[in-house]
Design a protein around this motif. Structure first.
Motif, mmCIF file in Angstrom:
data_model
loop_
_atom_site.group_PDB
_atom_site.id
_atom_site.type_symbol
_atom_site.label_atom_id
_atom_site.label_comp_id
_atom_site.label_asym_id
_atom_site.label_seq_id
_atom_site.Cartn_x
_atom_site.Cartn_y
_atom_site.Cartn_z
ATOM 1 N N ILE A 198 4.495 1.830 -7.403
ATOM 2 C CA ILE A 198 3.892 3.060 -7.903
ATOM 3 C C ILE A 198 2.422 3.084 -7.495
ATOM 4 O O ILE A 198 1.693 2.116 -7.706
ATOM 5 N N CYS A 199 2.032 4.193 -6.875
ATOM 6 C CA CYS A 199 0.658 4.314 -6.392
ATOM 7 C C CYS A 199 -0.267 4.674 -7.549
ATOM 8 O O CYS A 199 -0.037 5.651 -8.270
ATOM 9 N N ALA A 200 -1.352 3.871 -7.704
ATOM 10 C CA ALA A 200 -2.299 4.111 -8.789
ATOM 11 C C ALA A 200 -3.131 5.365 -8.518
ATOM 12 O O ALA A 200 -3.601 6.026 -9.444
ATOM 13 N N ALA A 201 -3.298 5.718 -7.232
ATOM 14 C CA ALA A 201 -4.155 6.853 -6.887
ATOM 15 C C ALA A 201 -3.406 8.188 -6.915
ATOM 16 O O ALA A 201 -3.864 9.148 -7.526
ATOM 17 N N CYS A 202 -2.234 8.256 -6.268
ATOM 18 C CA CYS A 202 -1.564 9.558 -6.164
ATOM 19 C C CYS A 202 -0.300 9.633 -7.021
ATOM 20 O O CYS A 202 0.408 10.642 -6.995
ATOM 21 N N ASP A 203 -0.004 8.548 -7.752
ATOM 22 C CA ASP A 203 1.129 8.540 -8.693
ATOM 23 C C ASP A 203 2.506 8.606 -8.044
ATOM 24 O O ASP A 203 3.508 8.729 -8.748
ATOM 25 N N SER A 204 2.588 8.560 -6.711
ATOM 26 C CA SER A 204 3.931 8.654 -6.118
ATOM 27 C C SER A 204 4.680 7.333 -6.310
ATOM 28 O O SER A 204 4.078 6.259 -6.373
ATOM 29 N N ILE A 205 6.000 7.448 -6.443
ATOM 30 C CA ILE A 205 6.869 6.289 -6.636
ATOM 31 C C ILE A 205 7.628 6.065 -5.336
ATOM 32 O O ILE A 205 8.209 7.004 -4.779
ATOM 33 N N HIS A 239 0.841 -1.202 0.000
ATOM 34 C CA HIS A 239 0.000 0.000 0.000
ATOM 35 C C HIS A 239 0.873 1.247 0.000
ATOM 36 O O HIS A 239 1.963 1.245 0.542
ATOM 37 N N CYS A 240 0.343 2.292 -0.568
ATOM 38 C CA CYS A 240 1.075 3.553 -0.669
ATOM 39 C C CYS A 240 1.265 4.171 0.723
ATOM 40 O O CYS A 240 0.286 4.388 1.432
ATOM 41 N N PRO A 241 2.509 4.458 1.140
ATOM 42 C CA PRO A 241 2.735 5.090 2.451
ATOM 43 C C PRO A 241 2.122 6.496 2.543
ATOM 44 O O PRO A 241 1.913 7.000 3.636
ATOM 45 N N HIS A 242 1.838 7.109 1.405
ATOM 46 C CA HIS A 242 1.253 8.460 1.411
ATOM 47 C C HIS A 242 -0.256 8.431 1.574
ATOM 48 O O HIS A 242 -0.805 9.116 2.417
ATOM 49 N N CYS A 243 -0.929 7.623 0.731
ATOM 50 C CA CYS A 243 -2.405 7.699 0.726
ATOM 51 C C CYS A 243 -3.089 6.380 1.047
ATOM 52 O O CYS A 243 -4.311 6.345 1.186
ATOM 53 N N GLY A 244 -2.338 5.286 1.165
ATOM 54 C CA GLY A 244 -2.945 4.017 1.571
ATOM 55 C C GLY A 244 -3.547 3.203 0.442
ATOM 56 O O GLY A 244 -4.012 2.078 0.673
HETATM 57 ZN ZN ZN Z 1 -0.706 7.075 -2.999
#
Ligand code: ZN
Length: 184
Positions: A31-38, A9-14
């Motif tokens: 790579i986060c599908a929601a917020c695009d962060s790598i 899971h994305c550490p930024h947005c989950g």
């Molecule tokens: Zn994210």
């Protein structure tokens, strides 16, 4: 031991992450599908000491009170924290795990543990006192002569290898130059 667990899971947005190669890169990243962060994952540094009581040449080991390898013996060591140097981290771990008062010496072993994504660094150290106060991560802390080392109850290969080098160098009377290893 498996590689350090990969992000799910994305550490930024989950949100769930996908693993793919970003543009201008050459390996898979989370790579986060929601917020695009790598999210990049890189090896961690483990820092520790090999403390010696010079009056009789014994070395300090700690018996682990935590998993993994609960009840087995190790040199004082742990993960480096942000904001400290490798030597500061090794000194801190020695205080935390053994309550030992030491004077830091030179860097002695550098061990690549590629399989678990870690680099272990051990410094030589001189004990100022043979009195210890083990912290919550240790069941006990005590001195061992070479013949007393519990080789079958050493927790980690990097500790075993560092001790083996130390006694080998000391018997040979050739000083303690830096040793570098890759742990298979
Ligand atoms: Zn994210």
């Amino acid at each position: 031991m498996p590689l350090p667990s990969r992000f799910k899971h994305c550490p930024h947005c989950g949100s769930a992450v996908d693993y793919r190669v970003p543009a201008d890169d050459n390996r898979e990243r989370a790579i986060c599908a929601a917020c695009d962060s790598i999210h990049y994952q890189n090896p961690l540094n483990v820092v520790g000491t090999l403390p010696v009581w010079e009056k009789d040449g014994r070395v300090l080991l700690c018996r682990r009170a935590i998993e993994p390898r609960h009840g087995l013996w190790t040199l004082p060591a742990g993960f480096m924290e942000l904001g400290e140097t490798t030597a500061q981290g090794a000194l801190r771990e020695t205080h935390e795990e053994a309550g030992a008062d030491i004077e830091m010496g030179s860097l002695y072993t550098l061990l690549n543990v590629v399989r678990v994504g870690q680099i272990h660094l051990f410094y030589l150290a001189r004990l100022r006192s043979p009195d210890f106060k083990p912290g919550p991560e240790s069941l006990e802390a005590r001195l061992f002569s070479e013949s007393e080392i519990p080789w079958d109850e050493i927790a980690f290969k990097t500790t075993r290898e560092t001790l083996r080098c130390f006694f080998e160098d000391r018997r040979a009377g050739r000083g303690f130059g830096l040793r570098e290893f890759d742990i298979p």
